[in-house]
Design an enzyme around this catalytic site. Structure first.
Site, PDB file in Angstrom:
ATOM      1  N   HIS A 160       0.825  -1.214   0.000  1.00  9.71           N
ATOM      2  CA  HIS A 160       0.000   0.000   0.000  1.00  9.71           C
ATOM      3  C   HIS A 160       0.859   1.263   0.000  1.00  9.71           C
ATOM      4  CE1 HIS A 160      -3.601   2.459   0.877  1.00  9.71           C
ATOM      5  NE2 HIS A 160      -2.747   3.196   1.564  1.00  9.71           N
ATOM      6  N   GLU A 161       1.804   1.337   0.917  1.00  9.53           N
ATOM      7  CA  GLU A 161       2.591   2.577   1.010  1.00  9.53           C
ATOM      8  C   GLU A 161       3.491   2.753  -0.208  1.00  9.53           C
ATOM      9  OE1 GLU A 161       1.386   4.402   2.993  1.00  9.53           O
ATOM     10  OE2 GLU A 161       0.680   3.278   4.718  1.00  9.53           O
ATOM     11  N   GLU A 185      -5.830   8.040  -2.261  1.00 18.04           N
ATOM     12  CA  GLU A 185      -6.110   6.856  -1.454  1.00 18.04           C
ATOM     13  C   GLU A 185      -6.915   5.794  -2.201  1.00 18.04           C
ATOM     14  OE1 GLU A 185      -4.469   6.409   1.014  1.00 18.04           O
ATOM     15  OE2 GLU A 185      -3.899   8.391   1.761  1.00 18.04           O
ATOM     16  N   HIS A 194       1.658   4.231  -3.143  1.00 21.85           N
ATOM     17  CA  HIS A 194       1.526   5.690  -3.081  1.00 21.85           C
ATOM     18  C   HIS A 194       2.623   6.411  -3.862  1.00 21.85           C
ATOM     19  CE1 HIS A 194      -1.851   6.894  -0.677  1.00 21.85           C
ATOM     20  NE2 HIS A 194      -1.542   6.095   0.332  1.00 21.85           N
ATOM     21  N   TYR A 226     -10.809   5.232   0.626  1.00 19.95           N
ATOM     22  CA  TYR A 226      -9.868   4.140   0.380  1.00 19.95           C
ATOM     23  C   TYR A 226     -10.533   3.035  -0.437  1.00 19.95           C
ATOM     24  CZ  TYR A 226      -6.717   6.168   3.875  1.00 19.95           C
ATOM     25  OH  TYR A 226      -5.876   6.996   4.557  1.00 19.95           O
TER      26      TYR A 226
END
Length: 545
Positions: free
Chosen positions: A333-334, A356, A337, A408
């Site tokens: 996930h990070e 998101e 980004h 999200y």
């Protein structure tokens, strides 16, 4: 940081707060909200080109001191410049061409007054000196601030997480996502024996002779204010490469072997993301994972990792399907980004779903690369259990207001649904890669995103975007039996709502081009309950009336 044991319920309740929410879902706003969230001449008349942070961090005092040299280009005549620094931080002086400037403070805004208005088109700089005890985070990353912790060996271990709360919590800047510096220099002095790891490339260190060592890092790509970061600890370093991308890892020594095993996931993740989304957008600055005393954050080229070297989200599956336990949520996930949030950034945090929602969709992309499309869609369907659909996922503009935490997984399910409306996977992946390339290193709006994905298909997606982004409720596909026929229509907030939807009739998939008007179903169906929505592809309500 002491290990926290979360119940699954608690985890599910907080995941949608991954970005810190400030001024979100207010019905009333203050002048402080407007000063932080709006764009006025004091902000728009200059464009930040570079930040050069030079700070000393004192763990025992929980204290920072130093300066930020802010280089900028004047867009229109500039008599007064608004910068931002939390009011608990003390200003020592603001210098311009060797002279102190006057300034006024209001809430967290600092209005810097030039002796003579700066003329359009010139490039100039100011030196902003300050000090103080920055706000501490009580539960990073869900609230903003410094984390002053110790590792298991008793060494200071320091991190910062300020998304939503604002980078001006700890350094002066134009704290608005619409303006990113094109480069940054981050020089951090930490106690001897500790290392600071920041964004970009390491350029050197110097023992200052006073018990502190300065660690210098350089960023050569545009970077959002909240992504500029420090991480201080007794780190050990190891590295790898993917194609021509440098992969660097900074972890606590006693976790080295676990890190080497867990971080092997980065190779496959990068292969997948390169294929589906395009090359890593900050190759010049490299890619890093840095162990932190909090769960994680997408700090550009310096991703914060605190998932305890386990798969899932602290060992739990946010989808409830078991699929989320096959991979490390924070790594995927990070890192996602880096493409969506860091490279492509929402100009106003009201549009944070751009960051998101797309990043949550990268979780499904990762699953599809490794285990197939059906598992990816099952995962997305499972994440719907975390959604409330009680408020819109776009916030209020100009007042530092994010929308609903549904941004999200509702955002991710919206993208999955648009892919299904396209009904052409080659077109979908080409469009996603083109979007990622077109808006690389740019700040954009929701309308930019809507127009881009709308242009690629003959279906009018605007009613779909309007319903899912600007209203809380899902559209409802209604069926009724009338005069011996089965009829169907949409019930939605958007006037004249229309959206194609796929259903199963006698186990055969059929596309219904449903609108707000009743239509007769052209199929041999005796009972509406024989009709089943393809809920892996479409996130809707349906009813039989």
């Amino acid at each position: 940081m002491k290990r926290l044991i979360f119940s699954l319920f608690a985890i599910l309740s907080i995941v949608t707060m991954q970005a810190q929410v400030v001024g979100s879902n207010h019905s009333e706003y203050t002048e402080a909200d407007s000063l932080r969230g709006s764009l006025r001449p004091e902000r728009t008349n200059f464009d930040v080109k570079k930040y050069h942070l030079k700070l000393k961090v004192e763990p025992e005092r929980k204290f920072i001191s130093g300066s930020n040299v802010i280089t900028f280009q004047v867009e229109e005549e500039l008599p007064v410049m608004q910068l931002d620094l939390f009011e608990n931080m003390e200003i020592d002086s603001i210098m311009h061409q060797g002279k102190k400037l006057d300034y006024k403070r209001k809430f967290n805004a600092v209005f810097v007054q030039f002796e003579t208005p700066l003329k359009k088109s010139i490039t100039d700089s100011i030196e902003f000196y300050y000090h103080g005890n920055p706000i501490e985070a009580e539960n990073a990353p869900w609230d903003g601030g410094f984390v002053w912790d110790q590792d298991d060996d008793g060494n200071p271990w320091i991190g910062v997480a300020v998304q939503g709360t604002g980078a001006s919590l700890w350094y002066p800047n134009k704290d608005h996502q619409s303006d990113e510096p094109e480069a940054a220099q981050i020089d951090i002095a930490a106690p001897n024996g500790l290392m600071n790891v920041s964004n970009g490339r390491f350029t050197g260190k110097t023992d200052l002779g006073n018990g502190f060592t300065e660690w210098r890092w350089k960023v050569v790509n545009p970077i959002n204010n909240y992504n500029i970061m420090i991480n201080i600890g007794n780190y050990t370093h190891f590295s790898d490469t993917y194609k021509d991308l440098d992969l660097d890892y900074y972890v606590l020594p006693y976790n080295l072997e676990k890190a080497k095993e867990q971080f092997e996931q980065v190779q496959g993740m990068m292969e997948c993301f390169y294929e589906k989304m395009g090359p890593y957008p900050f190759k010049e600055d490299g890619f890093k994972l840095i162990e932190t005393p909090y769960l994680g954050m997408e700090h550009q080229s310096a991703v914060a990792y605190g998932n305890k070297y386990v798969n899932g989200y602290l060992g739990n599956d946010l989808s409830g399907t078991g699929i989320g336990l096959r991979w490390d949520y924070i790594i995927v996930h990070e890192s996602g980004h880096e493409w969506y949030g860091n490279s492509i950034t929402a100009k106003d945090i009201a549009d944070m779903w751009i960051q998101e929602g797309f990043t949550s969709y990268t979780e499904a992309i990762h699953i599809e690369c490794n285990w197939g499309k059906k598992d990816a869609q099952e995962y997305l369907k499972g994440t719907r259990r975390n959604l409330g659909n009680r408020s819109s996922i776009i916030g209020d503009y100009g007042v530092n207001s994010e929308g609903s935490g549904d941004m999200y997984f509702k955002g991710a399910n919206l993208l999955n649904m648009i892919r299904s409306i396209y009904d052409d996977d080659e077109l979908w992946w080409n469009t996603l890669r083109d979007y990622t390339k077109t808006f690389k290193h740019k700040t954009i709006t929701t309308q930019d995103t809507e127009d881009f994905f709308n242009k690629a298909t003959k279906v009018d997606l605007q009613p779909v975007f309007d319903q899912y982004l600007r209203h809380a409720a899902l559209p409802e596909l209604q069926f009724q039996k009338k005069d011996g026929n089965i009829e169907y229509r949409w019930k939605a907030d958007v006037t004249d709502f229309k959206m194609p939807v796929d259903v199963f009739i006698n186990d055969q998939e059929t596309r219904l081009n449903a609108t707000s008007d009743w239509k007769i179903l052209e199929a041999d169906v005796k009972d509406p309950k024989e009709i089943r929505v393809n809920d892996l592809e479409f996130y809707i309500e349906n009813s039989f009336i």
